[in-house]
Scaffold this motif. Sequence first.
Motif, mmCIF file in Angstrom:
data_model
loop_
_atom_site.group_PDB
_atom_site.id
_atom_site.type_symbol
_atom_site.label_atom_id
_atom_site.label_comp_id
_atom_site.label_asym_id
_atom_site.label_seq_id
_atom_site.Cartn_x
_atom_site.Cartn_y
_atom_site.Cartn_z
ATOM 1 N N ARG A 64 0.828 -1.216 0.000
ATOM 2 C CA ARG A 64 0.000 0.000 0.000
ATOM 3 C C ARG A 64 0.859 1.261 0.000
ATOM 4 N NH1 ARG A 64 -5.038 -0.627 4.048
ATOM 5 N NH2 ARG A 64 -5.546 1.392 3.141
ATOM 6 N N LEU A 65 1.924 1.258 0.793
ATOM 7 C CA LEU A 65 2.828 2.409 0.819
ATOM 8 C C LEU A 65 3.489 2.596 -0.542
ATOM 9 C CD1 LEU A 65 4.458 1.846 4.322
ATOM 10 C CD2 LEU A 65 3.014 3.796 3.673
ATOM 11 N N SER A 66 3.947 1.509 -1.130
ATOM 12 C CA SER A 66 4.620 1.570 -2.425
ATOM 13 C C SER A 66 3.676 2.067 -3.518
ATOM 14 C CB SER A 66 5.171 0.189 -2.778
ATOM 15 O OG SER A 66 5.876 0.244 -3.985
ATOM 16 N N GLU A 67 2.465 1.537 -3.539
ATOM 17 C CA GLU A 67 1.488 1.940 -4.551
ATOM 18 C C GLU A 67 1.126 3.418 -4.442
ATOM 19 O OE1 GLU A 67 -1.741 -0.798 -3.990
ATOM 20 O OE2 GLU A 67 -0.706 -2.414 -5.070
ATOM 21 N N ASP A 72 9.969 3.867 -0.167
ATOM 22 C CA ASP A 72 11.095 3.882 0.776
ATOM 23 C C ASP A 72 10.649 3.958 2.231
ATOM 24 O OD1 ASP A 72 12.878 3.764 -1.300
ATOM 25 O OD2 ASP A 72 13.199 5.928 -1.388
ATOM 26 N N VAL A 73 9.392 4.267 2.442
ATOM 27 C CA VAL A 73 8.872 4.434 3.800
ATOM 28 C C VAL A 73 8.556 3.063 4.398
ATOM 29 C CG1 VAL A 73 6.943 5.353 5.161
ATOM 30 C CG2 VAL A 73 7.930 6.716 3.300
ATOM 31 N N GLU A 74 8.905 2.901 5.662
ATOM 32 C CA GLU A 74 8.583 1.677 6.394
ATOM 33 C C GLU A 74 7.918 2.055 7.706
ATOM 34 O OE1 GLU A 74 12.117 -0.631 6.922
ATOM 35 O OE2 GLU A 74 12.401 -0.921 4.766
ATOM 36 N N LEU A 83 7.091 3.952 14.388
ATOM 37 C CA LEU A 83 8.241 4.622 13.786
ATOM 38 C C LEU A 83 8.047 4.609 12.276
ATOM 39 C CD1 LEU A 83 11.054 2.997 15.941
ATOM 40 C CD2 LEU A 83 9.785 5.122 16.363
ATOM 41 N N ILE A 84 7.920 5.793 11.705
ATOM 42 C CA ILE A 84 7.718 5.952 10.262
ATOM 43 C C ILE A 84 9.074 6.364 9.700
ATOM 44 C CG2 ILE A 84 6.342 7.081 8.487
ATOM 45 C CD1 ILE A 84 4.379 7.848 10.867
ATOM 46 N N LEU A 96 0.920 11.435 3.478
ATOM 47 C CA LEU A 96 1.365 10.185 4.081
ATOM 48 C C LEU A 96 0.666 9.931 5.421
ATOM 49 C CD1 LEU A 96 3.138 7.666 4.163
ATOM 50 C CD2 LEU A 96 5.017 9.090 5.026
ATOM 51 N N ALA A 97 0.437 10.958 6.203
ATOM 52 C CA ALA A 97 -0.236 10.792 7.500
ATOM 53 C C ALA A 97 -1.644 10.225 7.301
ATOM 54 C CB ALA A 97 -0.294 12.118 8.253
ATOM 55 N N HIS A 98 -2.351 10.727 6.302
ATOM 56 C CA HIS A 98 -3.703 10.216 6.020
ATOM 57 C C HIS A 98 -3.633 8.741 5.622
ATOM 58 C CE1 HIS A 98 -7.860 10.080 4.775
ATOM 59 N NE2 HIS A 98 -7.464 9.554 3.629
ATOM 60 N N LEU A 99 -2.672 8.402 4.768
ATOM 61 C CA LEU A 99 -2.512 7.013 4.339
ATOM 62 C C LEU A 99 -2.198 6.104 5.530
ATOM 63 C CD1 LEU A 99 -2.266 4.770 2.206
ATOM 64 C CD2 LEU A 99 0.114 5.503 1.857
ATOM 65 N N VAL A 100 -1.292 6.522 6.383
ATOM 66 C CA VAL A 100 -0.939 5.726 7.560
ATOM 67 C C VAL A 100 -2.171 5.559 8.457
ATOM 68 C CG1 VAL A 100 0.457 5.657 9.670
ATOM 69 C CG2 VAL A 100 1.521 6.268 7.487
#
Length: 146
Positions: A64-67, A72-74, A83-84, A96-100
């Motif tokens: 989901r992060l990659s798409e 590069d985010v883990e 830990l982002i 990114l905050a919304h996605l997380v």
Amino acid sequence: MTTTHDSDVRADSALSLSGVLASALPHDLGTAQGPTRYTVPAVFSRRPQPREIELLHGEGTRQRLSEAGYSDVELHVSDRRLLITNTNLVDLKAGLAHLVGTILHDISAQAARERTDRSDELEAQGLVEEERLESLRKAAAEIHFD
């Protein structure tokens, strides 16, 4: 009298983040020597359950992060913190905050469904076992040694 502490929040409440732990950001952030990408620690609303951690660290989250353009985010769980890694405050603010948050909501919902399914399954197994034992009791009661 019973008191409730934030660590006692019910496990069936949705897992979310209450905010970024600013005091744990790199000390040289915002300076010429400061990093452009770093680990941003965020605080969970409650302690994540083992299944939630497993899902969060799973391939589905990475995909989901990659798409979404964040290959590069883990995301890593450390006690009551998420830990982002390999990101920054700008990326988080830009989406990114919304996605997380969405990922955490989905993981929390999936773990809750799995708990409910297991509970229903165990309840059904318990009923079958009760019926089996009752059948044995009746069969045994029909035996007479006269």
